[in-house]
Design an enzyme around this catalytic site. Structure first.
Site, PDB file in Angstrom:
ATOM      1  N   ASP A  37       0.822  -1.213   0.000  1.00  0.00           N
ATOM      2  CA  ASP A  37       0.000   0.000   0.000  1.00  0.00           C
ATOM      3  C   ASP A  37       0.859   1.267   0.000  1.00  0.00           C
ATOM      4  O   ASP A  37       0.531   2.260   0.650  1.00  0.00           O
ATOM      5  CB  ASP A  37      -0.943  -0.010   1.214  1.00  0.00           C
ATOM      6  CG  ASP A  37      -1.970   1.125   1.161  1.00  0.00           C
ATOM      7  OD1 ASP A  37      -2.300   1.579   0.046  1.00  0.00           O
ATOM      8  OD2 ASP A  37      -2.425   1.570   2.227  1.00  0.00           O
ATOM      9  N   TYR A  38       1.960   1.251  -0.728  1.00  0.00           N
ATOM     10  CA  TYR A  38       2.716   2.501  -0.910  1.00  0.00           C
ATOM     11  C   TYR A  38       1.887   3.460  -1.761  1.00  0.00           C
ATOM     12  O   TYR A  38       1.274   3.056  -2.757  1.00  0.00           O
ATOM     13  CB  TYR A  38       4.051   2.229  -1.602  1.00  0.00           C
ATOM     14  CG  TYR A  38       5.146   1.779  -0.671  1.00  0.00           C
ATOM     15  CD1 TYR A  38       5.787   2.693   0.163  1.00  0.00           C
ATOM     16  CD2 TYR A  38       5.541   0.447  -0.624  1.00  0.00           C
ATOM     17  CE1 TYR A  38       6.800   2.283   1.016  1.00  0.00           C
ATOM     18  CE2 TYR A  38       6.559   0.026   0.229  1.00  0.00           C
ATOM     19  CZ  TYR A  38       7.175   0.954   1.049  1.00  0.00           C
ATOM     20  OH  TYR A  38       8.178   0.548   1.894  1.00  0.00           O
ATOM     21  N   GLU A  39       1.890   4.740  -1.366  1.00  0.00           N
ATOM     22  CA  GLU A  39       1.085   5.741  -2.071  1.00  0.00           C
ATOM     23  C   GLU A  39       1.899   6.952  -2.513  1.00  0.00           C
ATOM     24  O   GLU A  39       1.389   7.804  -3.246  1.00  0.00           O
ATOM     25  CB  GLU A  39      -0.084   6.174  -1.183  1.00  0.00           C
ATOM     26  CG  GLU A  39      -0.974   4.995  -0.765  1.00  0.00           C
ATOM     27  CD  GLU A  39      -2.203   5.394   0.029  1.00  0.00           C
ATOM     28  OE1 GLU A  39      -2.444   6.616   0.176  1.00  0.00           O
ATOM     29  OE2 GLU A  39      -2.927   4.488   0.498  1.00  0.00           O
ATOM     30  N   HIS A  40       3.152   7.040  -2.083  1.00  0.00           N
ATOM     31  CA  HIS A  40       4.039   8.143  -2.460  1.00  0.00           C
ATOM     32  C   HIS A  40       5.394   7.542  -2.837  1.00  0.00           C
ATOM     33  O   HIS A  40       5.874   6.623  -2.173  1.00  0.00           O
ATOM     34  CB  HIS A  40       4.199   9.141  -1.309  1.00  0.00           C
ATOM     35  CG  HIS A  40       2.895   9.621  -0.743  1.00  0.00           C
ATOM     36  ND1 HIS A  40       2.113  10.569  -1.364  1.00  0.00           N
ATOM     37  CD2 HIS A  40       2.225   9.249   0.380  1.00  0.00           C
ATOM     38  CE1 HIS A  40       1.027  10.770  -0.644  1.00  0.00           C
ATOM     39  NE2 HIS A  40       1.066   9.986   0.411  1.00  0.00           N
ATOM     40  N   GLN A  83      -8.669   0.683  -4.140  1.00  0.00           N
ATOM     41  CA  GLN A  83      -9.286   1.656  -3.238  1.00  0.00           C
ATOM     42  C   GLN A  83     -10.374   2.458  -3.968  1.00  0.00           C
ATOM     43  O   GLN A  83     -10.192   3.624  -4.311  1.00  0.00           O
ATOM     44  CB  GLN A  83      -8.221   2.594  -2.665  1.00  0.00           C
ATOM     45  CG  GLN A  83      -7.164   1.883  -1.827  1.00  0.00           C
ATOM     46  CD  GLN A  83      -6.173   2.843  -1.208  1.00  0.00           C
ATOM     47  OE1 GLN A  83      -6.539   3.899  -0.675  1.00  0.00           O
ATOM     48  NE2 GLN A  83      -4.900   2.493  -1.249  1.00  0.00           N
TER      49      GLN A  83
END
Length: 304
Positions: free
Chosen positions: A152-155, A214
Site C-alpha cells: 500500500d505505498y502511495e508516495h 481503493q
C-alpha cells in the site's frame, strides 16, 4: 480434409480458447478483508464479527520502512511495526486464528503517512532494499504468525521500474521461502500511483493474488453506475486479477454502503466478477458496531 470439417475444427478451437480465457478471469469469491490497527482506536480482532461461511483476512496496517522516532525517515527496506501492537499482538493473532479456522492475518506495508508526514517508497537500490525488506519483514511475519502481505505505498521517490522490481522480488522471495501464502496490492486511481502499480502488475502480476483497489478514493457522491464503470476499468487495468470491491467506513469517499454499494456488489456477483469485499477500516467501523461488515459477509456467503 474438406472445408466444412476444417471450419468445424477451427470453430471448436476458437471456442476452447474462449473458454480457457474466460476461466483465466478471476471468478466470484467469498473473500472478506478488513484493515485494522492504523488509527489506534483500541479495536481488537475479537471486536469484528466473523461469518464462518466466508474466507476472512485481517490486514494489519502498517509495517513501514521508517524509523520509529519522532523524526521518522526512510530506512531502505528495514521495516518496523506501526500498527496498534498493544491490542493486536502476536498472542492475539494466534488466538483469533485458533478460534476461527477461516481467518488469516496479513500485514500491509507502506501506507499514506507516518508521524503526520507522507510515507515515501525511497530505495537506495533494488538489491539492498529487497535484501533488507526480506530480512526485516520475515522477522515480523514469523513473530506475529502472519499469512500474507499487502502493498500500500502511495508516495514514491523511486521510478516505476524500480518499484516493480523491488516489490515483485520481495513478494517472489517471501513466497519461495514459504514465509507467506498470499500477496495483494492496494492501488487507487491516481496517475502516479496507477503507473507504479500497473508496472508492477505487468512484470509480477503472476505472484499477486488479490487487488485491493481503493474505490473509496473516488468522489463521495459516486453512484452505482459510476462504480460499475470504475470496476470495469480496473478489471481491464489489472487483467486476470481478483479485483475486490471496497468502501471506507468513515463515509468520506466512494460509493457508500447506504447509497448502493451492496447493490453494485450484488450486480458484480451476478456477473461472476466479484473477487471479494474489503473495508478500510475496522478502527472506524467499531463506532458503527460493524454494521456493514456483517452485511458484506452475508452477501459473500450466499452461494455463487
Amino acid at each position: 480434409m474438406d472445408f466444412f470439417r476444417l471450419f468445424i475444427l477451427l470453430f471448436t478451437l476458437q471456442s476452447l480458447l474462449f473458454i480457457t480465457s474466460a476461466q483465466a478471469k478471476a471468478p466470484n469469491s467469498d473473500l472478506f478483508r478488513e484493515y485494522i490497527g492504523a488509527e489506534f482506536k483500541n479495536v481488537k480482532f475479537s471486536d469484528v464479527p466473523i461469518n464462518p461461511n466466508v474466507e476472512f483476512h485481517y490486514i494489519l496496517a502498517f509495517a513501514i520502512d521508517y524509523t520509529t522516532s519522532s523524526t521518522a525517515s526512510p530506512t531502505n527496506g528495514q521495516f518496523n511495526v506501526f500498527w496498534d501492537s498493544d491490542n493486536l499482538s502476536p498472542s492475539q493473532v494466534s488466538s483469533i486464528k485458533s478460534q476461527h479456522s477461516n481467518v488469516k492475518v496479513g500485514l500491509s506495508i507502506g501506507g499514506d503517512s507516518v508521524n503526520g508526514e507522507s510515507c515515501y517508497f525511497s530505495p537506495s537500490s533494488v538489491d539492498s532494499w529487497v535484501a533488507n525488506a526480506v530480512s526485516s519483514l520475515t522477522k515480523i511475519i514469523q513473530e506475529y504468525n502472519l499469512d500474507g502481505i499487502d502493498i500500500d505505498y502511495e508516495h514514491f521517490h523511486g521510478d516505476r521500474d524500480t518499484f516493480a522490481e523491488c516489490i515483485g522480488k520481495l513478494i517472489t522471495t517471501l513466497k519461495n521461502n514459504g514465509v507467506i501464502s498470499f500477496a495483494s496490492i492496494a492501488p487507487f486511481d491516481d496517475g502516479d500511483v496507477q503507473s507504479h502499480y500497473m508496472a508492477l502488475w505487468k512484470s509480477y502480476g503472476h505472484v499477486i493474488d488479490y487487488v485491493n483497489f481503493q474505490f473509496y478514493a473516488y468522489d463521495k457522491g459516486t453512484t452505482v453506475s459510476q462504480f460499475m464503470t470504475y470496476f470495469e476499468t480496473q478489471r481491464s487495468n489489472y487483467e486476470g486479477g481478483s479485483i475486490l470491491a471496497s468502501f471506507i467506513s468513515d463515509g468520506s469517499g466512494g460509493l457508500l454502503p447506504q447509497n448502493g454499494f451492496f447493490t453494485a456488489c450484488s450486480r458484480l456477483k451476478s456477473q461472476g466478477k466479484l473477487g471479494g469485499i474489503f473495508v478500510w477500516s475496522a478502527d472506524d467501523s467499531k463506532a458503527l458496531d460493524f454494521k456493514y461488515e456483517k452485511q458484506s459477509q452475508a452477501l459473500l456467503a450466499i452461494p455463487h
